[in-house]
Design a protein around this motif. Structure first.
Motif, mmCIF file in Angstrom:
data_model
loop_
_atom_site.group_PDB
_atom_site.id
_atom_site.type_symbol
_atom_site.label_atom_id
_atom_site.label_comp_id
_atom_site.label_asym_id
_atom_site.label_seq_id
_atom_site.Cartn_x
_atom_site.Cartn_y
_atom_site.Cartn_z
ATOM 1 N N UNK A 188 -6.288 18.455 -9.525
ATOM 2 C CA UNK A 188 -5.906 17.722 -8.209
ATOM 3 C C UNK A 188 -7.097 17.736 -7.139
ATOM 4 N N UNK A 231 -8.782 15.292 -5.112
ATOM 5 C CA UNK A 231 -8.416 14.984 -3.717
ATOM 6 C C UNK A 231 -9.985 15.094 -2.894
ATOM 7 N N UNK A 261 1.556 9.454 -5.424
ATOM 8 C CA UNK A 261 1.865 10.043 -4.126
ATOM 9 C C UNK A 261 0.843 9.387 -3.052
ATOM 10 N N UNK A 262 -0.439 9.598 -3.369
ATOM 11 C CA UNK A 262 -1.757 9.196 -2.618
ATOM 12 C C UNK A 262 -1.620 7.647 -2.552
ATOM 13 N N UNK A 272 1.155 6.540 -0.063
ATOM 14 C CA UNK A 272 1.013 6.958 1.328
ATOM 15 C C UNK A 272 0.292 5.623 1.979
ATOM 16 N N UNK A 273 -0.760 5.102 1.356
ATOM 17 C CA UNK A 273 -1.588 4.256 1.806
ATOM 18 C C UNK A 273 -1.025 2.766 1.820
ATOM 19 N N UNK A 278 -3.520 7.389 6.827
ATOM 20 C CA UNK A 278 -2.324 7.647 5.865
ATOM 21 C C UNK A 278 -3.107 8.556 4.557
ATOM 22 N N UNK A 289 -1.550 12.501 4.005
ATOM 23 C CA UNK A 289 -1.021 12.650 2.511
ATOM 24 C C UNK A 289 -1.761 13.815 2.252
#
Lengths: 187, 341
Positions: free
Chosen positions: A55, A59, A110-111, A114-115, B9, B13
């Motif tokens: 992860x 990220x 999830x990412x 969000x966007x 965003x 996040x």
């Protein structure tokens, strides 16, 4: 670059290299450390387990695609993301194949959600089904990306993102009245 | 969809995930978030901030692990994210970029924050909405508002914060009456940090109430040559920690001499590096100027009175925001001495 980031990057590069040839579940923390000449203690100082490292790779590299110095509109960003996936094709095919509690799919979704949620918030302000659209498009993007990465002769990242863009634009351009009994808007 | 929306965003996040991780696995996740900040915090001040934080967290027994874990457990998560984004990204990255571009083009310094003393009575009150609206255009996304019992319509501060959601507002109380009001308010605005004034016997109780309401808050104390040593003593700092205040804002009184200011500043810096207390001390004016210095290469703090008159920089008596734009006021008060490198 700070020392801690050098260590993390070395461990990340090691995992990426190992995932070129082996599925994630067959790689151990010991092998990751051995591959880059690090001690297990260093690994556990920074990461809880190999999922945590995976992860972190995602990220840190994903965030690097955000160019805060330039205009970053959604589709320009998606293009950079897809180019990045194409450059790291095998690694991400392996990552997307992880199943269970720590599935990488959840992290990616999830990412993306969000966007996309921010995008849909601007594009379709008042719509009771916006959350559903967001989940729907996130799943659609993820599945399309995996399918695209799996193809033997994939179209370019540019062509792929253009197709995704068209799909969303076509759908959001249509105004369909909600079914009877559902809230019309603003929900 | 604009530039900021995707960036916002994506960053929110990552920060929100970081906060969740800290709950589960505190120390490692705190280090990870700081390291990510170092990697992506492109603003000049951010680099300094994260480098210092990284150095402090190298000490495994640093009390900052306790501080961050406690903030994450006790503060409303949306407030943490919003304030972090407003100060860390809007002010120190995006705003700093706008400021530097302005300075380069126009030849005057732009402060990264504006302080407004609304605690003293004034015949006409400056238009705060105009101030913030014009400030944001110049890249200013953090505001310190000093409030007290004489502040007309204190509730308007909350509607101001609500209207300008991407800016951060530090509401600094100067008296016990405002402390009580802050504690009693049930309005939660995620972009505000509440700072009651120390020395009030109700401070321990107020700390408890604010903590219970999951607010982001700190304590402020005025210092001078007489009380500086007390405020920096172990007994006092320990007391502030026990009362639940995670931040301590030290503010020089009007009569404070330069030597005391220097001494307090050095002590605050040493305290921050040592990480002895789960408390983040701030020598307010010096620290704000330090950020200005890093962003603009020169000191350029701006403080206004309730009527809009310029309180700082000194020596520009008679200048006021009333009847002028903020840009005009800054142009008149802060010419650049040196050109940008």
């Amino acid at each position: 670059m700070p020392e801690a980031n050098i260590t993390k990057r070395a461990l990340g590069a090691s995992l990426k290299a190992l995932m070129q040839t082996r599925p994630f579940h067959k790689i151990s923390v010991g092998e990751i450390c051995e591959h880059c000449g690090m001690h297990r203690k260093s690994f556990y100082y920074h990461f809880q387990d190999k999922y945590d490292l995976l992860n972190w790779v995602f990220y840190s590299e994903f965030m690097q695609l955000l160019d805060t110095t330039a205009q970053t509109e959604l589709w320009g960003y998606m293009l950079r993301v897809c180019e990045y996936f194409a450059e790291n094709r095998q690694f991400y095919l392996n990552a997307f194949a992880i199943e269970g509690q720590n599935a990488f799919t959840d992290t990616f979704n999830e990412t993306l959600e969000a966007i996309l949620s921010a995008y849909l918030h601007q594009e379709i302000r008042d719509d009771a089904f916006r959350e559903f659209y967001c989940n729907f498009y996130s799943d659609a993007f993820r599945c399309s990306i995996v399918r695209w990465l799996r193809e033997r002769k994939p179209v370019s990242a540019e062509a792929f993102v253009d197709l995704c863009h068209r799909s969303v634009e076509c759908a959001t351009a249509q105004s369909i009245p909600p079914p009877p009994g559902w809230p019309a808007s603003g929900g | 969809m604009d530039n900021q929306t995707v960036i916002k965003a994506a960053i929110q996040n990552v920060v929100s995930k970081g906060i969740r991780d800290i709950r589960r696995d505190p120390n490692r996740s705190i280090r990870k978030l700081v390291d990510l900040g170092m990697q992506f915090g492109t603003g000049r001040y951010q680099q300094t901030f994260f480098t210092d934080a990284h150095k402090t967290l190298k000490k495994r027994n640093s009390a900052y692990y306790t501080l961050v874990t406690s903030l994450i457990r006790n503060v409303d998560p949306k407030t943490l994210e919003t304030l972090g984004f407003s100060v860390g990204y809007m002010s120190w990255t995006m705003g700093a970029k706008v400021i530097r571009a302005y300075e380069k083009k126009e030849g005057f310094n732009v402060p990264w924050t504006v302080l407004v003393d609304l605690s003293r009575p004034a015949e006409t009150i400056l238009d705060l909405e105009q101030l913030v609206e014009q400030g944001q255009r110049l890249g200013i996304y953090t505001y310190f508002l000093f409030v007290g019992e004489h502040t007309p319509d204190p509730d308007s501060m909350l509607s101001l914060a609500e209207r300008f959601g991407s800016s951060a507002f530090f509401l600094v109380s100067v008296d016990a009456a405002m402390n009580a009001r802050m504690a009693a308010s049930d309005e939660l605005l995620c972009n505000t940090l509440i700072v009651p004034r120390g020395g009030d016997p109700a401070c321990p109780e107020i700390g408890g109430v604010l903590s219970q309401k999951k607010r982001m808050f700190g304590l402020n104390c005025e210092y001078n040559a007489v009380n500086a040593d007390t405020l920096l003593s172990d007994a006092f700092l320990q007391n502030v920690v026990e009362q639940g205040y995670p931040f301590l804002f030290l503010i020089p009184s009007l009569d404070c001499d330069p030597a005391t200011r220097e001494r307090v500043n050095a002590a605050v810096l040493a305290l921050r590096v040592s990480g002895r207390y789960p408390l983040f001390p701030i020598d307010l004016y010096n620290d704000l100027q330090q950020v200005d210095h890093i962003i603009s290469d020169e000191h350029c703090m701006l403080a206004l009175g309730a009527d809009g008159s310029v309180l700082y920089p000194k020596g520009v008596q008679g200048l006021t925001f009333q009847g002028r734009t903020l840009e005009e006021l800054i142009r008149l008060t802060m010419p650049r001495v040196h050109h940008h490198r």
